[in-house]
Design a protein around this motif. Sequence first.
Motif, PDB file in Angstrom:
ATOM      1  N   LEU A 381      14.980   1.071 -15.277  1.00 63.33           N
ATOM      2  CA  LEU A 381      14.348  -0.077 -15.928  1.00 63.33           C
ATOM      3  C   LEU A 381      13.210  -0.596 -15.054  1.00 63.33           C
ATOM      4  CD1 LEU A 381      14.792  -1.820 -18.505  1.00 63.33           C
ATOM      5  CD2 LEU A 381      16.133  -3.382 -17.070  1.00 63.33           C
ATOM      6  N   ASN A 382      12.050  -0.833 -15.689  1.00 64.57           N
ATOM      7  CA  ASN A 382      10.914  -1.384 -14.954  1.00 64.57           C
ATOM      8  C   ASN A 382      11.101  -2.879 -14.700  1.00 64.57           C
ATOM      9  OD1 ASN A 382       8.846   0.550 -14.239  1.00 64.57           O
ATOM     10  ND2 ASN A 382       8.664   0.945 -16.442  1.00 64.57           N
ATOM     11  N   GLU A 383      10.237  -3.449 -13.830  1.00 66.92           N
ATOM     12  CA  GLU A 383      10.355  -4.867 -13.488  1.00 66.92           C
ATOM     13  C   GLU A 383      10.090  -5.760 -14.706  1.00 66.92           C
ATOM     14  OE1 GLU A 383      11.768  -5.017 -10.702  1.00 66.92           O
ATOM     15  OE2 GLU A 383      11.257  -2.910 -10.316  1.00 66.92           O
ATOM     16  N   ASP A 384       9.341  -5.245 -15.680  1.00 65.34           N
ATOM     17  CA  ASP A 384       9.095  -6.046 -16.894  1.00 65.34           C
ATOM     18  C   ASP A 384      10.333  -6.147 -17.790  1.00 65.34           C
ATOM     19  OD1 ASP A 384       9.366  -3.586 -18.089  1.00 65.34           O
ATOM     20  OD2 ASP A 384       7.279  -3.392 -18.710  1.00 65.34           O
ATOM     21  N   GLU A 385      11.371  -5.396 -17.438  1.00 65.52           N
ATOM     22  CA  GLU A 385      12.649  -5.387 -18.168  1.00 65.52           C
ATOM     23  C   GLU A 385      12.508  -4.942 -19.629  1.00 65.52           C
ATOM     24  OE1 GLU A 385      15.505  -8.331 -17.224  1.00 65.52           O
ATOM     25  OE2 GLU A 385      15.290  -7.525 -15.180  1.00 65.52           O
ATOM     26  N   LYS A 386      11.340  -4.473 -20.012  1.00 64.58           N
ATOM     27  CA  LYS A 386      11.131  -4.006 -21.386  1.00 64.58           C
ATOM     28  C   LYS A 386      10.973  -2.492 -21.448  1.00 64.58           C
ATOM     29  CE  LYS A 386       7.721  -5.986 -23.552  1.00 64.58           C
ATOM     30  NZ  LYS A 386       6.346  -6.570 -23.537  1.00 64.58           N
ATOM     31  N   GLU A 408      18.049   5.473 -13.116  1.00 58.29           N
ATOM     32  CA  GLU A 408      18.451   4.125 -12.676  1.00 58.29           C
ATOM     33  C   GLU A 408      19.375   4.275 -11.479  1.00 58.29           C
ATOM     34  OE1 GLU A 408      18.300   0.879 -11.841  1.00 58.29           O
ATOM     35  OE2 GLU A 408      17.573   0.743 -13.910  1.00 58.29           O
ATOM     36  N   VAL A 413      22.745  -2.595 -12.719  1.00 55.78           N
ATOM     37  CA  VAL A 413      21.860  -2.406 -13.878  1.00 55.78           C
ATOM     38  C   VAL A 413      22.392  -1.275 -14.760  1.00 55.78           C
ATOM     39  CG1 VAL A 413      19.505  -1.890 -14.625  1.00 55.78           C
ATOM     40  CG2 VAL A 413      19.885  -3.211 -12.530  1.00 55.78           C
ATOM     41  N   GLU A 416      25.489  -2.392 -16.707  1.00 56.42           N
ATOM     42  CA  GLU A 416      25.116  -3.254 -17.845  1.00 56.42           C
ATOM     43  C   GLU A 416      24.610  -2.423 -19.011  1.00 56.42           C
ATOM     44  OE1 GLU A 416      22.269  -6.365 -16.888  1.00 56.42           O
ATOM     45  OE2 GLU A 416      23.458  -6.882 -15.091  1.00 56.42           O
ATOM     46  N   LYS A 417      23.780  -1.447 -18.681  1.00 54.71           N
ATOM     47  CA  LYS A 417      23.191  -0.576 -19.706  1.00 54.71           C
ATOM     48  C   LYS A 417      24.285   0.188 -20.457  1.00 54.71           C
ATOM     49  CE  LYS A 417      18.837   0.642 -20.758  1.00 54.71           C
ATOM     50  NZ  LYS A 417      18.165   1.395 -19.708  1.00 54.71           N
TER      51      LYS A 417
END
Length: 477
Positions: A381-386, A408, A413, A416-417
């Motif tokens: 996951l990137n820092e933008d979380e999108k 990942e 993280v 959670e995914k």
Amino acid sequence: MMLSTVSELLSQETTLIDVEVKGWVRTFRANRFIALNDGSTINNIQCVVDFENTDEAILKRINTGAAVHIKGLLVESQGKGQNVEVQATSIEILGDSDADTYPIQPKKHSLEFLRENAHLRTRTNTFSAVMRLRSSLSFAVHKYFTENGFYNMHTPIITGSDAEGAGEMFRLSTLDAKNPPLTEDGNVDYSKDFFGKETNLTVSGQLEAETYAMSLGKVYTFGPTFRAENSNTSRHLSEFWMIEPEVAFMDLDGNMDLAEDFMKSVLNYVLENNKEDLTFLEQRQIQEDKSKPQVERNEMTLTDKLKFVVDNNFKRVSYTEAIDILRNSKPNKKKKFQYLINEWGADLQSEHERFLVEKHFKCPVILFDYPANIKAFYMRLNEDEKTVRAMDILFPGIGEIVGGSQREERLEVLKEKMAALDIPEEELWWYLDLRKYGTAVHSGFGLGFERLVMFVTGMGNIRDVIPYPRSPQNAEF
RNA sequence: UCCUCCUUAGCUCAGUUGGUUAGAGCAUCUGACUGUUAAUCAGAGGGUCCUAAGUUCGAGUCUUAGAGGAGGAGCCA
């Protein structure tokens, strides 16, 4: 006298030597000229028969497809089609071929007909060229990785995990299909099955490859992969071969560099080592194109296309940039796309990928940083979380040829995914362990070997670049 | 799985508006010829028109269902 291959004879520089060759008759012309092929090269050696002094019974048996053993003198050819030929002094029929029933005639056959005769189709120029290139590409793959410090890893074919996340799986079972043991709630009791649990054929060796990358550093797998998807297209198989490198301490940029360098390297290898087969397939494509409408014809010849990929940088474009390009593109504005691009987050369809590769950039394209919700759970996951650190390489004519990502590496993280996608942690406890003990940035990609072979050979149907294709409703041979 | 198209000789394909005995090229067989390049020339044999049902005086041709194949889409590699 030593047995020679056709390839050796054709490159022989001294003539007037005694030679011996075995092979299969391609054609027998004018009761005098045998075109003999033994698979060592796409070219045939012409063997000249002294028919006036040869037993008529033998001459009648020199049919297309027959296996023969020829001894004679290698001489300069009087004809124009070849430099040397064998002046036969002895012809032995090793195996007859009934001309009345042998399916491979000295004429053009349809690819569909040859597919039904897959056990004999490599006796044609087209398929022998394709399969020699397939073999050569396979070698080039191992050569590249070995020379670049990778270890070859044999990931399991039978997997106990059903969470590889890459598609429908083939179940593997030795239970009695008519009368399987049942659990109390009426389901099949796989604890009684051969492995004591439900098992499947692998859809990807990636997760296992990650475990080895986290100890051996740079590894790759190259093996068969199975998908039970009911997909009926010229680009999908139920059984195909996949190349999956996995590298510790490498991020997505490194992953893109690796993929591009790898692709260029294997293409270079066949450009240098398979000239004759490539030339034949190039001519074949030119002939095929003549009977096609202008728009469907290839803009470049086969070798020019391969050289173009080797000589030019792949265009790297983020998903977000790609959406902007597509949104403002002519086909989108004129509503020519079947699926119009309106907003960020849409999955790209083949028509969009083709537009980017074939119309807009006109070169191989690497798309990266896709929306998280259209990609697999293990992608970083990137820092933008999108968005996630995923990348796809798109090739002209083939579409997606490589799919990869940075994985990942953060335990929480990842958990959670998995929870969000209902993937039970017990299934992948060992995969999570990699994040518990000495986790690190790592990346890898998957490349469908048959799609690579399609690109190199110019064949349009994936069933024609694998010896015995498996697809829905078809497992003949 | 969805959409479109196809299925006629061993192969590749024609076959008109539903009308007598379904054609061609290649392949095969027979003969001729013999430095050919998917050799050439002459002759011959070769058909459950994918299967089943229906419409019709009559179906390769029209209708329905099924089987197989191809192209495209989706899923992906």
